[in-house]
Design a protein around this motif. Structure first.
Motif, PDB file in Angstrom:
ATOM      1  N   ALA A  13      28.889  54.589  43.180  1.00 53.50           N
ATOM      2  CA  ALA A  13      29.066  53.161  43.441  1.00 53.50           C
ATOM      3  C   ALA A  13      29.765  53.034  44.790  1.00 53.50           C
ATOM      4  N   LYS A  14      29.207  52.236  45.703  1.00 52.68           N
ATOM      5  CA  LYS A  14      29.729  52.148  47.066  1.00 52.68           C
ATOM      6  C   LYS A  14      30.259  50.747  47.361  1.00 52.68           C
ATOM      7  N   VAL A  15      31.357  50.714  48.118  1.00 54.92           N
ATOM      8  CA  VAL A  15      31.971  49.455  48.538  1.00 54.92           C
ATOM      9  C   VAL A  15      32.064  49.471  50.066  1.00 54.92           C
ATOM     10  N   LEU A  16      31.548  48.424  50.691  1.00 53.73           N
ATOM     11  CA  LEU A  16      31.588  48.279  52.147  1.00 53.73           C
ATOM     12  C   LEU A  16      32.895  47.618  52.550  1.00 53.73           C
ATOM     13  N   MET A  17      33.577  48.170  53.541  1.00 53.22           N
ATOM     14  CA  MET A  17      34.879  47.671  53.987  1.00 53.22           C
ATOM     15  C   MET A  17      34.762  47.226  55.450  1.00 53.22           C
ATOM     16  N   PHE A  34      45.554  51.871  50.145  1.00 58.21           N
ATOM     17  CA  PHE A  34      46.260  51.597  48.898  1.00 58.21           C
ATOM     18  C   PHE A  34      45.391  50.838  47.889  1.00 58.21           C
ATOM     19  N   LEU A  35      44.341  50.150  48.383  1.00 62.70           N
ATOM     20  CA  LEU A  35      43.453  49.423  47.477  1.00 62.70           C
ATOM     21  C   LEU A  35      42.515  50.346  46.709  1.00 62.70           C
ATOM     22  N   GLN A  36      42.203  51.476  47.270  1.00 61.19           N
ATOM     23  CA  GLN A  36      41.129  52.301  46.745  1.00 61.19           C
ATOM     24  C   GLN A  36      41.338  52.743  45.294  1.00 61.19           C
ATOM     25  N   PRO A  37      42.522  53.222  44.907  1.00 61.35           N
ATOM     26  CA  PRO A  37      42.673  53.639  43.507  1.00 61.35           C
ATOM     27  C   PRO A  37      42.451  52.508  42.512  1.00 61.35           C
ATOM     28  N   HIS A  38      42.889  51.310  42.869  1.00 58.44           N
ATOM     29  CA  HIS A  38      42.755  50.172  41.960  1.00 58.44           C
ATOM     30  C   HIS A  38      41.295  49.732  41.851  1.00 58.44           C
ATOM     31  N   ALA A  54      26.522  56.828  38.989  1.00 59.87           N
ATOM     32  CA  ALA A  54      27.254  57.924  38.368  1.00 59.87           C
ATOM     33  C   ALA A  54      28.585  57.388  37.843  1.00 59.87           C
ATOM     34  N   SER A  55      29.006  57.862  36.713  1.00 60.74           N
ATOM     35  CA  SER A  55      30.181  57.289  36.048  1.00 60.74           C
ATOM     36  C   SER A  55      31.497  57.805  36.622  1.00 60.74           C
ATOM     37  N   ASP A  56      31.444  58.715  37.574  1.00 59.61           N
ATOM     38  CA  ASP A  56      32.688  59.309  38.059  1.00 59.61           C
ATOM     39  C   ASP A  56      32.801  59.291  39.576  1.00 59.61           C
ATOM     40  N   SER A  57      32.047  58.415  40.252  1.00 58.33           N
ATOM     41  CA  SER A  57      32.018  58.479  41.711  1.00 58.33           C
ATOM     42  C   SER A  57      32.008  57.085  42.329  1.00 58.33           C
ATOM     43  N   VAL A  58      33.003  56.818  43.188  1.00 62.34           N
ATOM     44  CA  VAL A  58      33.073  55.574  43.963  1.00 62.34           C
ATOM     45  C   VAL A  58      33.370  55.953  45.406  1.00 62.34           C
ATOM     46  N   GLU A  59      32.613  55.387  46.349  1.00 65.60           N
ATOM     47  CA  GLU A  59      32.821  55.667  47.763  1.00 65.60           C
ATOM     48  C   GLU A  59      33.134  54.374  48.504  1.00 65.60           C
ATOM     49  N   PHE A  60      34.006  54.481  49.510  1.00 61.37           N
ATOM     50  CA  PHE A  60      34.379  53.356  50.365  1.00 61.37           C
ATOM     51  C   PHE A  60      33.882  53.655  51.773  1.00 61.37           C
ATOM     52  N   TYR A  61      33.096  52.730  52.317  1.00 63.79           N
ATOM     53  CA  TYR A  61      32.426  52.950  53.599  1.00 63.79           C
ATOM     54  C   TYR A  61      33.050  52.016  54.631  1.00 63.79           C
ATOM     55  N   TYR A  62      33.629  52.602  55.689  1.00 57.44           N
ATOM     56  CA  TYR A  62      34.368  51.863  56.702  1.00 57.44           C
ATOM     57  C   TYR A  62      33.672  51.951  58.060  1.00 57.44           C
ATOM     58  N   PRO A  63      32.686  51.122  58.334  1.00 54.32           N
ATOM     59  CA  PRO A  63      32.069  51.158  59.663  1.00 54.32           C
ATOM     60  C   PRO A  63      32.944  50.446  60.686  1.00 54.32           C
ATOM     61  N   SER A 218      51.067  43.640  47.045  1.00 51.25           N
ATOM     62  CA  SER A 218      51.996  43.447  45.938  1.00 51.25           C
ATOM     63  C   SER A 218      51.332  43.805  44.612  1.00 51.25           C
ATOM     64  N   PRO A 219      52.114  44.150  43.587  1.00 54.49           N
ATOM     65  CA  PRO A 219      51.550  44.417  42.260  1.00 54.49           C
ATOM     66  C   PRO A 219      50.761  43.233  41.718  1.00 54.49           C
ATOM     67  N   GLN A 220      51.212  42.014  42.040  1.00 54.54           N
ATOM     68  CA  GLN A 220      50.515  40.827  41.556  1.00 54.54           C
ATOM     69  C   GLN A 220      49.102  40.738  42.144  1.00 54.54           C
ATOM     70  N   PHE A 221      48.993  41.036  43.436  1.00 56.24           N
ATOM     71  CA  PHE A 221      47.671  41.006  44.055  1.00 56.24           C
ATOM     72  C   PHE A 221      46.774  42.103  43.499  1.00 56.24           C
ATOM     73  N   LEU A 222      47.300  43.292  43.372  1.00 55.78           N
ATOM     74  CA  LEU A 222      46.490  44.410  42.870  1.00 55.78           C
ATOM     75  C   LEU A 222      46.003  44.136  41.445  1.00 55.78           C
ATOM     76  N   GLU A 223      46.831  43.475  40.651  1.00 56.44           N
ATOM     77  CA  GLU A 223      46.408  43.101  39.296  1.00 56.44           C
ATOM     78  C   GLU A 223      45.302  42.053  39.352  1.00 56.44           C
ATOM     79  N   LYS A 224      45.455  41.076  40.250  1.00 58.03           N
ATOM     80  CA  LYS A 224      44.428  40.039  40.406  1.00 58.03           C
ATOM     81  C   LYS A 224      43.110  40.647  40.875  1.00 58.03           C
ATOM     82  N   LEU A 225      43.195  41.561  41.833  1.00 64.61           N
ATOM     83  CA  LEU A 225      42.010  42.236  42.349  1.00 64.61           C
ATOM     84  C   LEU A 225      41.302  43.007  41.237  1.00 64.61           C
ATOM     85  N   ALA A 226      42.056  43.728  40.441  1.00 62.31           N
ATOM     86  CA  ALA A 226      41.471  44.511  39.354  1.00 62.31           C
ATOM     87  C   ALA A 226      40.785  43.605  38.336  1.00 62.31           C
TER      88      ALA A 226
END
Length: 245
Positions: A13-17, A34-38, A54-63, A218-226
Motif C-alpha cells: 500500500a503506497k502513500v504519496l507525500m 513521525f507520521l509514518q508509524p501511525h 500485501a498485508s504487511d507492507s506500506v511505502e511512503f513516496y516523497y517526490p 501532537s498526540p491529539q493530531f496523531l489520534e485524529k489522523l489514525a
C-alpha cells in the motif's frame, strides 16, 4: 509443482507525500517521518478487509517538485516548487508540468491509496484527488491515466486556487475523504483560505490546532489522523461519473 489458484497479493500500500513551496521530498520526509508509524499501523489494520495489497507492507513516496524554487536557481540548491504565481488570482505557471509529473508517478509507481500534502503540496494533493475522480482532461490539464481514485487525502494548510480558470477542479465537489489540517495562527496560508477548500470537498474531516505553518505532531493530531485513515479506508468507493470542464 502445482500452484494454488489463489496467490496472496504482493503489492505494498503506497502513500504519496507532497512537500510545500521551496522544500524538497527529502526535506519533507525529515519533517513528517513521525507520521509514518501511525499511518502504517492504521493502513495495515484496515487493509485486512482488502485483498488488493500485501498485508504487511506500506511505502511512503516523497517526490521533489519538478520546478526549481527560483528560475535562476544556483547549482546545488535543491529547493523545489509546484508552480509560480499568486494562488488567489493567477493562473499558476508550471502547474500543468507538476500535474503531469505527479500523475506519471502515480501511473508508473502505483497504485497509491492516499496522498498527504503540506501547503502548496496540499493544494496539489486536492487537485490530483479531483482529477483522479474525473478521470478525464479537465480545465486545460490533459492526462491519460488508468490509476483509480484515491481512498483518502490529508491536506495540511491547504487552499483552493482562486482564478476562475480552475473552478471546475472543485465542481462538482471532491468526493474522496479529505482530512483538512488547519493552523489557527498560520500567516502563510490563513485559516479562511483552508476553509475555502473545505467548502468544495464533500467528505471533509477538520482538525485545527493553535500553531503556525507546520504539520502538527501532537498526540491529539496523531489520534485524529489514525481515526480518519481507518474510517476512509473502510468506506465504499464511489462509482459516480464526472464531466469535463
Amino acid at each position: 509443482m502445482i500452484m494454488d489458484s489463489f496467490t496472496a497479493p504482493s503489492l505494498p500500500a503506497k502513500v504519496l507525500m507532497l512537500h510545500g513551496h521551496g522544500q524538497s521530498g527529502q526535506f519533507f520526509e525529515g519533517k513528517t517521518r513521525f507520521l509514518q508509524p501511525h499511518l502504517r499501523n492504521m493502513i495495515l489494520k484496515a487493509s485486512q478487509f482488502d485483498n488488493t495489497y500485501a498485508s504487511d507492507s506500506v511505502e511512503f513516496y516523497y517526490p521533489s517538485g519538478v520546478l526549481p524554487g527560483n528560475p535562476d536557481q544556483r547549482e546545488g540548491d535543491n529547493t523545489r516548487v509546484w508552480g509560480y504565481g499568486d494562488r488567489q488570482v493567477d493562473r499558476i505557471k508550471g502547474l500543468d508540468q507538476s500535474i503531469s509529473y505527479v500523475l506519471n508517478i502515480l501511473e508508473t509507481n502505483g497504485p497509491f491509496i492516499g496522498v498527504v500534502g503540506f501547503s502548496t503540496g496540499a493544494a496539489l494533493a486536492a487537485i490530483i484527488t479531483s482529477l483522479l475522480e474525473k478521470r478525464k482532461s479537465a480545465c486545460g490539464f490533459d492526462f491519460d491515466t488508468t490509476h483509480p481514485p484515491l481512498k483518502f487525502a490529508v491536506c495540511c494548510s491547504g487552499f483552493k486556487l482562486g482564478n476562475p480558470w480552475y473552478t471546475k477542479l472543485y465542481k462538482p465537489r471532491i468526493e474522496t475523504p479529505i482530512l483538512h489540517v488547519i493552523a489557527l495562527m498560520d500567516n502563510v496560508v490563513e485559516p479562511k483560505e483552508s476553509m475555502q477548500l473545505v467548502k468544495f470537498c464533500r467528505n471533509s474531516t477538520l482538525y485545527s490546532f493553535f500553531g503556525t505553518h507546520y504539520v502538527p505532531r501532537s498526540p491529539q493530531f496523531l489520534e485524529k489522523l489514525a481515526d480518519f485513515v481507518r474510517g476512509a479506508l473502510d468506506q465504499t468507493d464511489s462509482d459516480e461519473d464526472w464531466e469535463d470542464c
